[in-house]
Design an enzyme around this catalytic site. Structure first.
Site, PDB file in Angstrom:
ATOM      1  N   SER A 174       0.822  -9.473  18.815  1.00  0.00           N
ATOM      2  CA  SER A 174       2.237  -9.636  19.086  1.00  0.00           C
ATOM      3  C   SER A 174       3.119  -8.522  18.415  1.00  0.00           C
ATOM      4  O   SER A 174       3.206  -8.348  17.062  1.00  0.00           O
ATOM      5  CB  SER A 174       2.679 -11.143  18.459  1.00  0.00           C
ATOM      6  OG  SER A 174       3.798 -11.524  18.706  1.00  0.00           O
TER       7      SER A 174
ATOM      8  N   ARG B 191      -1.248 -20.362   7.323  1.00  0.00           N
ATOM      9  CA  ARG B 191      -0.318 -21.144   8.062  1.00  0.00           C
ATOM     10  C   ARG B 191      -0.871 -22.430   8.001  1.00  0.00           C
ATOM     11  O   ARG B 191      -2.030 -22.894   8.250  1.00  0.00           O
ATOM     12  CB  ARG B 191      -0.511 -20.506   9.734  1.00  0.00           C
ATOM     13  CG  ARG B 191      -0.118 -19.238   9.556  1.00  0.00           C
ATOM     14  CD  ARG B 191       0.036 -18.697  10.893  1.00  0.00           C
ATOM     15  NE  ARG B 191       0.400 -17.124  10.616  1.00  0.00           N
ATOM     16  CZ  ARG B 191       0.485 -16.049  11.904  1.00  0.00           C
ATOM     17  NH1 ARG B 191       0.111 -16.731  13.133  1.00  0.00           N
ATOM     18  NH2 ARG B 191       0.994 -15.074  11.472  1.00  0.00           N
TER      19      ARG B 191
ATOM     20  N   ARG C 287      -7.915 -21.245  15.508  1.00  0.00           N
ATOM     21  CA  ARG C 287      -6.844 -21.841  14.880  1.00  0.00           C
ATOM     22  C   ARG C 287      -7.070 -22.160  13.470  1.00  0.00           C
ATOM     23  O   ARG C 287      -7.472 -23.380  13.346  1.00  0.00           O
ATOM     24  CB  ARG C 287      -5.972 -22.644  15.610  1.00  0.00           C
ATOM     25  CG  ARG C 287      -4.545 -22.946  15.133  1.00  0.00           C
ATOM     26  CD  ARG C 287      -3.865 -24.207  16.365  1.00  0.00           C
ATOM     27  NE  ARG C 287      -3.727 -23.770  17.402  1.00  0.00           N
ATOM     28  CZ  ARG C 287      -2.865 -22.836  17.911  1.00  0.00           C
ATOM     29  NH1 ARG C 287      -1.864 -22.471  16.996  1.00  0.00           N
ATOM     30  NH2 ARG C 287      -2.814 -22.522  19.182  1.00  0.00           N
TER      31      ARG C 287
ATOM     32  N   GLU D 133      -3.643 -15.187  22.973  1.00  0.00           N
ATOM     33  CA  GLU D 133      -2.694 -14.323  21.935  1.00  0.00           C
ATOM     34  C   GLU D 133      -3.623 -13.702  20.938  1.00  0.00           C
ATOM     35  O   GLU D 133      -4.065 -14.272  20.146  1.00  0.00           O
ATOM     36  CB  GLU D 133      -1.505 -14.736  21.377  1.00  0.00           C
ATOM     37  CG  GLU D 133      -0.873 -14.004  20.472  1.00  0.00           C
ATOM     38  CD  GLU D 133       0.322 -14.566  19.802  1.00  0.00           C
ATOM     39  OE1 GLU D 133       0.732 -15.882  20.329  1.00  0.00           O
ATOM     40  OE2 GLU D 133       1.032 -14.278  18.820  1.00  0.00           O
TER      41      GLU D 133
ATOM     42  N   ARG E  10      -9.306 -13.748  15.239  1.00  0.00           N
ATOM     43  CA  ARG E  10      -9.468 -14.051  16.811  1.00  0.00           C
ATOM     44  C   ARG E  10      -9.884 -12.891  17.477  1.00  0.00           C
ATOM     45  O   ARG E  10     -10.332 -12.750  18.398  1.00  0.00           O
ATOM     46  CB  ARG E  10      -7.820 -14.180  17.261  1.00  0.00           C
ATOM     47  CG  ARG E  10      -7.341 -15.351  16.955  1.00  0.00           C
ATOM     48  CD  ARG E  10      -6.137 -15.884  17.818  1.00  0.00           C
ATOM     49  NE  ARG E  10      -5.676 -17.145  17.341  1.00  0.00           N
ATOM     50  CZ  ARG E  10      -4.649 -17.760  18.003  1.00  0.00           C
ATOM     51  NH1 ARG E  10      -3.601 -17.197  18.785  1.00  0.00           N
ATOM     52  NH2 ARG E  10      -4.116 -18.781  17.504  1.00  0.00           N
TER      53      ARG E  10
END
Length: 424
Positions: A351, A261, A276, A348, A388
């Site tokens: 999801s 990403r 991140r 988060e 994460r």
RNA sequence: GGAGGUGUCGCAUAGUGGCCUAGUGCGCCCGCCUGCUAAGCGGGUUGAGGUUGAAACCUCUCGCGGGUUCAAAUCCCGCCACCUCCGCCA
């Protein structure tokens, strides 16, 4: 994409969804007129083409003057057909471009509003009271350093900011988590998959990642390939251009792949540690189902995600994501957010989305149910996002001496280790 | 990266410019016949789009995209996939 018939027969439903997503309603009228232009140009082309075919047959049989006359007319027609064909192709292209930008509807149950307007569905577990335990929790970066679990500095040296090496116990931890996740998924009826992380534009476009999210996607121009941000992309494209027997649904897949990403527009956000990053590995659940079953499957995926977080003994909450934050493809989305002690908030971790028939229409994935051939529904859900998950484990299970407790369910995958000790 | 070959309906195959509205066999579905089954007989069997109250009908679909032609499964060009060989390579 949604069903064009909804556009023709029930445009107010789309307008309402656009309003709830905080998106343009004007696009609906633009689409309606583009659709009308498209259809009338198809009609013109088809009428001319039918005449051309009729005359073509006569030409084959005729001779002499008759043939010469027919050829004169038919030659003229050929030009008209070509022009009409080009006009209808252009009208179709204009419509398609506009239509591809239209997001899925939003489920009536999805909360109205933007990113901050989520509704908390459930809170599970309790954040630890470190003050009561008598020590200040370390953040994951500090813990990682002490355990020798990852190396940020050298990640930056080799690949740049937001890159890292998982080292020693960190690397082992990821492999353990992947094994555990894959094993569980297989037990739940998912087929384990290791898909390609590099895909063609059609796969990216079909899953809806070249819309609003396009800036977040890595592209290799020389080969016109994209690095996937999630194995949802190859798993969705896996059955593209196929018709699946409805009896074989739901089909459940669990894909393990790296995720890339660009994190465009997130400068300065979550810069500490590996929260991140530009690349991480993930086990993703992906399901092909009938549209009717999709709502139940969505709950099933959420239950699996919760089951996973429960097994890791993490405190978390489940949120019902608001319409404005659903992205292009989803009609409804649930996020599981784990408690991160040093941030003092839920973040988060997983999801899950129900994309109904939106992706399937773009990727041409249909099901045969008796005589009927119709688009099916696709759903996706994170099972284990490595970085994460590691952060949540380290921070939540840390002990006063800087060691980290390994939750029982994970121990067998780490050779029975119960505690991760600092290096020295 | 280089050379050659192949790509037609679920599968197999026929089809070298108009008679292809793509034939045939197998499979599958429906029906007939038949103690049952098999065989036999008859019919059906890609998908998308347009039009319509519905049906009829029309257009597109022979790997994909262009081109030539009044007319393309068929001729030409580009691309893709697969196979064989050479080179390189974990």
């Amino acid at each position: 994409m949604i069903d064009v018939r909804t556009l023709r027969d029930n445009p107010d439903e789309i307008r309402a969804a656009q309003r709830r997503r905080g998106e343009s309603e004007a696009i609906v009228d633009e689409l309606i007129s583009a659709d009308e232009a498209r259809r009338s140009s198809i009609g013109r082309y088809e009428a001319l083409r039918a005449e051309q075919k009729q005359l073509g047959k006569k030409v084959a049989q005729a001779s002499g003057d008759e043939k010469a006359d027919l050829l004169a007319r038919t030659k003229e027609l050929a030009g008209e057909v070509k022009a009409a064909d080009a006009a209808s192709a252009e009208a179709a292209k204009a419509f398609d471009a506009l239509f591809a930008g239209l997001p899925n509807l939003a489920a009536p149950e999805a909360p109205e509003g933007g990113e901050e307007d989520f509704v908390v569905r459930e809170i599970v577990g309790e954040p630890r009271d470190f003050a009561a335990e008598g020590f200040e929790p370390l953040d994951h970066l500090e813990l990682g350093k002490r355990l020798g679990a990852f190396d940020i500095e050298r990640g930056a040296k080799v690949s740049g900011a937001r890159f890292y090496f998982l080292t020693g116990i960190g690397a082992q931890l990821e492999l353990a988590l992947v094994s555990m996740a894959m094993e569980r998924a297989a037990a739940w009826g998912f087929t384990p998959m290791i898909p390609p992380a590099l895909v063609k534009p059609s796969a990216m476009e079909g899953t809806g990642f070249l819309g609003q999210a396009a800036d977040d996607v890595y592209h290799l121009p020389k080969d016109d390939l994209f690095l996937v941000g999630t194995s949802e992309v190859p798993l969705a494209a896996y059955h593209s251009d196929e018709i699946l027997d409805a009896d074989t649904l739901p089909r459940r897949y669990a894909g393990f792949s790296p995720c890339y990403r660009r994190e465009a527009g997130s400068y300065g956000k979550d810069t500490r540690g590996i929260f991140r990053v530009h690349w991480f590995d993930k086990v993703e659940m992906f399901v092909y189902a009938t549209p009717e079953d999709s709502y139940a499957v969505h709950e099933e995926l959420l239950a699996h995600e919760q089951d996973w977080l429960n097994a890791l003994e993490l405190p978390y909450r489940v949120i019902d994501v608001a319409a404005g934050d659903l992205g292009l493809s989803a009609i409804r989305k649930f996020d599981c957010e784990a408690w991160i002690p040093t941030q003092g908030k839920y973040r988060e971790l997983t999801s899950t989305s129900n994309c109904t028939q939106f992706q399937a229409r773009r990727l041409s994935i249909r099901m045969r149910d008796g005589e009927q051939v119709t688009p099916l529904a696709t759903l996706n859900g994170t099972l284990m996002a490595s970085t994460r998950t590691i952060i949540a484990l380290l921070e939540n299970h840390q002990q006063a001496d800087g060691s980290v407790r390994v939750p029982k369910a994970l121990q067998p995958y780490l050779g029975g280790r119960e505690i991760l000790e600092p290096l020295s």
